[in-house]
Design a protein around this motif. Structure first.
Motif, PDB file in Angstrom:
ATOM      1  N   SER A  56     -12.799 -36.867  14.352  1.00 53.73           N
ATOM      2  CA  SER A  56     -11.616 -37.469  14.972  1.00 53.73           C
ATOM      3  C   SER A  56     -11.396 -36.969  16.392  1.00 53.73           C
ATOM      4  CB  SER A  56     -10.373 -37.169  14.123  1.00 53.73           C
ATOM      5  OG  SER A  56     -10.160 -35.764  14.021  1.00 53.73           O
ATOM      6  N   GLU A  57     -12.084 -35.911  16.785  1.00 49.01           N
ATOM      7  CA  GLU A  57     -11.974 -35.409  18.155  1.00 49.01           C
ATOM      8  C   GLU A  57     -12.646 -36.340  19.161  1.00 49.01           C
ATOM      9  OE1 GLU A  57     -12.668 -30.920  18.360  1.00 49.01           O
ATOM     10  OE2 GLU A  57     -13.482 -31.433  16.389  1.00 49.01           O
ATOM     11  N   ALA A  58     -13.556 -37.176  18.689  1.00 50.74           N
ATOM     12  CA  ALA A  58     -14.311 -38.060  19.573  1.00 50.74           C
ATOM     13  C   ALA A  58     -13.541 -39.344  19.843  1.00 50.74           C
ATOM     14  CB  ALA A  58     -15.667 -38.386  18.940  1.00 50.74           C
ATOM     15  N   VAL A  59     -13.481 -39.750  21.096  1.00 49.49           N
ATOM     16  CA  VAL A  59     -12.813 -40.992  21.499  1.00 49.49           C
ATOM     17  C   VAL A  59     -13.885 -42.015  21.866  1.00 49.49           C
ATOM     18  CG1 VAL A  59     -11.206 -42.065  23.109  1.00 49.49           C
ATOM     19  CG2 VAL A  59     -10.812 -39.709  22.333  1.00 49.49           C
ATOM     20  N   TYR A  60     -13.869 -43.130  21.171  1.00 49.47           N
ATOM     21  CA  TYR A  60     -14.883 -44.170  21.367  1.00 49.47           C
ATOM     22  C   TYR A  60     -14.555 -45.010  22.604  1.00 49.47           C
ATOM     23  CZ  TYR A  60     -17.905 -48.158  20.340  1.00 49.47           C
ATOM     24  OH  TYR A  60     -18.857 -49.142  20.413  1.00 49.47           O
ATOM     25  N   PHE A  61     -15.595 -45.396  23.339  1.00 55.73           N
ATOM     26  CA  PHE A  61     -15.408 -46.303  24.468  1.00 55.73           C
ATOM     27  C   PHE A  61     -16.662 -47.143  24.658  1.00 55.73           C
ATOM     28  CE2 PHE A  61     -17.533 -42.684  26.387  1.00 55.73           C
ATOM     29  CZ  PHE A  61     -18.365 -43.226  27.355  1.00 55.73           C
ATOM     30  N   GLU A  62     -16.505 -48.238  25.417  1.00 58.13           N
ATOM     31  CA  GLU A  62     -17.645 -49.085  25.760  1.00 58.13           C
ATOM     32  C   GLU A  62     -17.638 -49.358  27.257  1.00 58.13           C
ATOM     33  OE1 GLU A  62     -17.918 -52.617  23.410  1.00 58.13           O
ATOM     34  OE2 GLU A  62     -18.145 -51.518  21.517  1.00 58.13           O
ATOM     35  N   VAL A  63     -18.727 -49.940  27.742  1.00 56.88           N
ATOM     36  CA  VAL A  63     -18.855 -50.254  29.167  1.00 56.88           C
ATOM     37  C   VAL A  63     -18.997 -51.760  29.339  1.00 56.88           C
ATOM     38  CG1 VAL A  63     -19.895 -48.022  29.707  1.00 56.88           C
ATOM     39  CG2 VAL A  63     -21.376 -49.967  29.144  1.00 56.88           C
ATOM     40  N   ASN A  64     -18.607 -52.237  30.502  1.00 57.87           N
ATOM     41  CA  ASN A  64     -18.713 -53.663  30.790  1.00 57.87           C
ATOM     42  C   ASN A  64     -20.148 -54.092  31.047  1.00 57.87           C
ATOM     43  OD1 ASN A  64     -16.063 -54.884  30.681  1.00 57.87           O
ATOM     44  ND2 ASN A  64     -15.510 -53.577  32.407  1.00 57.87           N
ATOM     45  N   TRP A  68     -29.876 -51.134  30.813  1.00 54.77           N
ATOM     46  CA  TRP A  68     -30.875 -51.755  29.942  1.00 54.77           C
ATOM     47  C   TRP A  68     -31.735 -50.680  29.294  1.00 54.77           C
ATOM     48  CZ3 TRP A  68     -32.387 -55.597  27.129  1.00 54.77           C
ATOM     49  CH2 TRP A  68     -33.731 -55.803  26.829  1.00 54.77           C
ATOM     50  N   SER A  69     -31.866 -50.732  27.973  1.00 49.67           N
ATOM     51  CA  SER A  69     -32.652 -49.739  27.230  1.00 49.67           C
ATOM     52  C   SER A  69     -33.520 -50.415  26.178  1.00 49.67           C
ATOM     53  CB  SER A  69     -31.730 -48.707  26.567  1.00 49.67           C
ATOM     54  OG  SER A  69     -30.963 -48.013  27.515  1.00 49.67           O
ATOM     55  N   ASP A  70     -34.340 -51.359  26.623  1.00 48.32           N
ATOM     56  CA  ASP A  70     -35.305 -52.015  25.733  1.00 48.32           C
ATOM     57  C   ASP A  70     -34.667 -52.529  24.434  1.00 48.32           C
ATOM     58  OD1 ASP A  70     -37.235 -51.598  27.593  1.00 48.32           O
ATOM     59  OD2 ASP A  70     -38.370 -50.103  26.463  1.00 48.32           O
ATOM     60  N   HIS A  71     -33.614 -53.323  24.584  1.00 47.58           N
ATOM     61  CA  HIS A  71     -32.950 -53.999  23.468  1.00 47.58           C
ATOM     62  C   HIS A  71     -32.121 -53.075  22.575  1.00 47.58           C
ATOM     63  CE1 HIS A  71     -35.128 -57.756  24.240  1.00 47.58           C
ATOM     64  NE2 HIS A  71     -36.214 -57.036  24.365  1.00 47.58           N
ATOM     65  N   ALA A  72     -32.082 -51.784  22.846  1.00 46.68           N
ATOM     66  CA  ALA A  72     -31.317 -50.878  21.994  1.00 46.68           C
ATOM     67  C   ALA A  72     -29.821 -51.188  22.081  1.00 46.68           C
ATOM     68  CB  ALA A  72     -31.576 -49.434  22.391  1.00 46.68           C
ATOM     69  N   LYS A  73     -29.137 -51.110  20.945  1.00 42.44           N
ATOM     70  CA  LYS A  73     -27.688 -51.179  20.910  1.00 42.44           C
ATOM     71  C   LYS A  73     -27.156 -49.759  21.081  1.00 42.44           C
ATOM     72  CE  LYS A  73     -28.175 -55.507  19.720  1.00 42.44           C
ATOM     73  NZ  LYS A  73     -27.927 -56.614  20.675  1.00 42.44           N
ATOM     74  N   LYS A  74     -25.941 -49.628  21.618  1.00 40.36           N
ATOM     75  CA  LYS A  74     -25.427 -48.287  21.898  1.00 40.36           C
ATOM     76  C   LYS A  74     -23.968 -48.162  21.485  1.00 40.36           C
ATOM     77  CE  LYS A  74     -28.292 -48.295  26.066  1.00 40.36           C
ATOM     78  NZ  LYS A  74     -28.291 -48.166  27.531  1.00 40.36           N
ATOM     79  N   LYS A  75     -23.598 -46.935  21.139  1.00 41.38           N
ATOM     80  CA  LYS A  75     -22.206 -46.561  20.931  1.00 41.38           C
ATOM     81  C   LYS A  75     -21.950 -45.276  21.701  1.00 41.38           C
ATOM     82  CE  LYS A  75     -21.630 -48.699  16.365  1.00 41.38           C
ATOM     83  NZ  LYS A  75     -21.300 -48.467  14.931  1.00 41.38           N
ATOM     84  N   ARG A  76     -20.725 -45.149  22.249  1.00 41.64           N
ATOM     85  CA  ARG A  76     -20.433 -44.042  23.155  1.00 41.64           C
ATOM     86  C   ARG A  76     -19.104 -43.381  22.793  1.00 41.64           C
ATOM     87  NH1 ARG A  76     -22.082 -48.645  25.428  1.00 41.64           N
ATOM     88  NH2 ARG A  76     -23.882 -48.645  26.843  1.00 41.64           N
ATOM     89  N   TRP A  77     -19.058 -42.054  22.958  1.00 42.48           N
ATOM     90  CA  TRP A  77     -17.839 -41.295  22.713  1.00 42.48           C
ATOM     91  C   TRP A  77     -17.686 -40.216  23.787  1.00 42.48           C
ATOM     92  CZ3 TRP A  77     -21.362 -42.659  19.014  1.00 42.48           C
ATOM     93  CH2 TRP A  77     -20.907 -43.406  17.907  1.00 42.48           C
ATOM     94  N   ILE A  78     -16.462 -39.787  23.990  1.00 42.14           N
ATOM     95  CA  ILE A  78     -16.174 -38.644  24.841  1.00 42.14           C
ATOM     96  C   ILE A  78     -15.347 -37.652  24.031  1.00 42.14           C
ATOM     97  CG2 ILE A  78     -14.137 -39.786  25.845  1.00 42.14           C
ATOM     98  CD1 ILE A  78     -14.587 -38.156  28.378  1.00 42.14           C
ATOM     99  N   ILE A  79     -15.654 -36.354  24.185  1.00 43.58           N
ATOM    100  CA  ILE A  79     -14.886 -35.288  23.562  1.00 43.58           C
ATOM    101  C   ILE A  79     -14.475 -34.320  24.665  1.00 43.58           C
ATOM    102  CG2 ILE A  79     -14.890 -33.385  21.913  1.00 43.58           C
ATOM    103  CD1 ILE A  79     -16.951 -34.863  20.282  1.00 43.58           C
TER     104      ILE A  79
END
Length: 473
Positions: A56-64, A68-79
C-alpha cells in the motif's frame, strides 16, 4: 473473532487476526549489489507474489506517451520516504526528489498479442536515489533489474553483466506458429546509460528520472478516472502542492487520434529520444554535427526538425533529419525502422551470442536493447512528416531567424524574429530571479547563446522593448 479448539477436556480460544502487511524494504543504494535485496520477494514490494498484490506504500501512475519497449506492457509505481513529498511545479519536467525515492516498473509480455489473458510478468526495474557522499547538493540514482522466473514465483536480481533471453509468442493465436522475441535484462551499469547522474559520463548530462513530470501524468487517473492523475497523485501524498492541470502541458499517445497529430508525434519523439537528445542529454554539437533538442514540454518551444543536414546520410540521397513532405528521406524515421527482430539459433549461450543480441548500434535509434519496430508509431510519424510544410533556407543547420514570429529559446540559444533583428541598436539582456545579469554571447544576426553552465531556473529576457520570462531546464 474467536473459535474454540478442543484438546481433550480443555477448551482453548483461537484468535484470528488480520495479517499485518509487510513493509517495503527501503535500502540505501550502492554500486555494491550485495547490499540490495537479491530477489523481488525480499524487497517487500509484493504482499502476495502469486496475485502480484503490491504494498500500500506504492502509488500507481501511468504516462501519456510511453517509451517503446518491443511491445512490452508496463505498470509503474512511486514510493516516497515516510512523511516526504515532491515539491510540485506545473511547468517543470524535472522534479527534485527526496533521498530514498523509489520508482518501480514492471514489464509484461502477452503470449498472444492483444490477448490480455495471456499476459505474463517478465521483468521488474527499480530506480532509487540517495544524497551524494561527496556533495550534499547532488543526488545519485541507482538502477536494479529483477528477472522473473518462468513460473512467476519470484524474480532474481541481475548482479553482473546484462542478461539475455528469448520468449515465444503467437501472433496468430495459440494454435498457429510461434515467433521468438529477444529481450535484454539490463545490468545496474546499463541503467546508468539512461538514468546517469554524473555530469561527465559519456558526455551525458544529469538526467535521472525520465518519465515523471506534469506533461506525462496530465491525464485521467487510471485508478480513478473521474479526476486528473495529477490531482490523484496529490491526494495520495506525492506532491506538496495541488496541481492545476489546466496550467500543465499534456502529451498524448502516438495512437490517440482524438489529439492533434503534431502533439502526438513530438511527444513520442521526446519520450523516446530526449533522454539523450535534450537539455539534459548529450552535450551540444555531438549529434551528427547538429545541436538537436528533442525536449517537448512547457517552457521550451516546440523542437524543430526540418532542414537539418546530418554528417552521415545513411545511404539515402538528399536526406536530412526531417525532409518535410518526404518521410522516405527523413533520417529520424529511417533510424527508427532499422531493427534486428529475428533470432537465429547459434548454439551459443545467450551471454556469448553477440550476433543475435547486439542491436544495430551505429544506425538504429534508440541504440539500446530494442529489436523490433514500433509499426504504429512509424505509421503516424510518416503521416506527420508527409503533412509538413518546408521551411525557408537554414543557416548553419538552424532555422533562419526570419521564420520566427517571436523570440524562441532552444538548446540555450535565443533566436529572434526578423522584425526585432532589424531594429537599430537592439539590446539583449538576461537576468536571473535575483536581478543579476547573465552573460549572453552573440553568435550571429538574431542568434544569441547562453552559457551551458547556467543553473536551471526562471530568467527574465529583455529584448529591446519586449520582456518575457523563461524557465531554463
Amino acid at each position: 473473532m474467536y473459535r474454540a479448539m478442543l484438546f481433550g477436556a480443555v477448551i482453548l480460544p483461537m484468535v484470528f487476526l488480520n495479517p499485518v502487511e509487510a513493509a517495503f524494504k527501503r535500502w540505501v543504494p550502492s554500486a555494491d549489489l550485495t547490499t540490495a535485496p537479491q530477489t523481488i520477494s525480499a524487497t517487500g514490494f509484493y504482499t502476495n507474489i502469486a496475485t502480484q498484490q503490491v504494498t500500500s506504500e506504492a502509488v500507481y501512475f501511468e504516462v501519456n506517451s510511453a517509451l517503446w519497449s518491443d511491445h512490452a506492457k508496463k505498470k509503474r509505481w512511486i514510493i516516497l520516504p515516510a512523511g516526504q513529498k515532491i515539491t510540485y511545479n506545473d511547468t517543470t519536467d524535472f522534479y527534485v526528489y527526496p533521498a530514498g525515492t523509489f520508482f518501480i516498473k514492471n514489464f509484461y509480455h502477452e503470449t498472444v498479442p492483444g490477448d490480455a489473458s495471456t499476459q505474463r510478468i517478465w521483468e521488474t526495474r527499480i530506480l532509487v536515489n540517495k544524497t551524494s557522499e561527496s556533495d550534499a547538493t547532488h543526488q545519485e540514482w541507482f538502477g536494479y533489474s529483477y528477472r522473473w522466473k518462468r513460473n512467476g514465483s519470484d524474480a532474481d536480481l541481475v548482479k553482473g553483466d546484462a542478461e539475455r533471453d528469448t520468449l515465444h509468442f503467437y501472433p496468430n493465436g495459440l494454435g498457429a506458429a510461434s515467433k521468438v522475441r529477444k529481450w535484454e535484462f539490463p545490468s545496474s551499469q546499463n541503467c546508468n546509460q539512461c538514468h546517469v547522474t554524473g555530469a561527465d559520463y559519456f558526455d551525458l548530462k544529469t538526467r535521472s528520472v525520465l518519465g515523471f513530470f506534469p506533461a506525462q501524468q496530465n491525464m485521467p487517473a487510471p485508478l480513478q478516472p473521474a479526476i486528473n492523475q495529477l490531482i490523484y497523485l496529490f491526494n495520495k501524498g506525492v506532491f506538496n502542492l495541488q496541481p492545476d492541470p489546466a496550467k500543465a502541458a499534456r502529451w498524448y499517445a502516438i495512437d490517440d487520434e482524438s489529439a492533434p497529430l503534431d502533439n502526438r508525434a513530438r511527444a513520442y519523439i521526446a519520450a523516446n529520444c530526449s533522454g539523450c537528445h535534450g537539455a539534459r542529454g548529450i552535450e551540444n554539437g555531438l549529434i551528427e554535427g547538429q545541436e538537436l533538442n528533442y525536449d517537448f514540454h512547457t517552457g521550451t518551444p516546440a523542437m524543430e526538425f526540418r532542414d537539418r543536414y546530418l554528417t552521415y546520410d545513411y545511404g539515402i540521397d538528399n536526406s536530412k533529419l526531417v525532409v518535410a513532405g518526404a518521410p522516405e528521406k527523413s533520417i529520424i524515421l529511417h533510424r527508427q525502422k532499422l531493427r534486428k527482430p529475428d533470432y537465429v539459433p547459434s548454439g551459443l549461450p545467450f551471454a556469448d551470442d553477440e550476433e543475435n543480441f547486439d542491436p544495430l548500434w551505429s544506425q538504429q535509434m534508440p541504440p539500446l536493447a530494442v529489436y523490433e519496430e514500433d509499426t504504429t508509431a512509424v505509421r503516424f510519424l510518416t503521416q506527420w512528416i508527409s503533412g509538413m510544410e518546408p521551411l525557408p533556407a537554414s543557416i548553419h543547420g538552424h532555422r533562419a531567424p526570419s521564420v520566427f514570429q517571436k523570440p524562441v529559446l532552444q538548446n540555450r540559444h535565443l533566436y529572434l524574429p526578423a522584425d526585432l533583428v532589424s531594429k537599430p541598436g537592439l539590446a539583449v539582456q538576461v537576468v536571473d530571479v535575483s536581478g543579476r545579469k547573465v552573460a549572453v554571447e552573440k553568435m550571429g544576426e538574431g542568434v544569441y547563446r547562453l552559457a551551458a553552465s547556467l543553473p536551471r531556473g526562471l530568467y527574465l529576457f529583455k529584448v529591446g522593448n519586449l520582456s518575457f520570462t523563461h524557465y531554463i531546464f
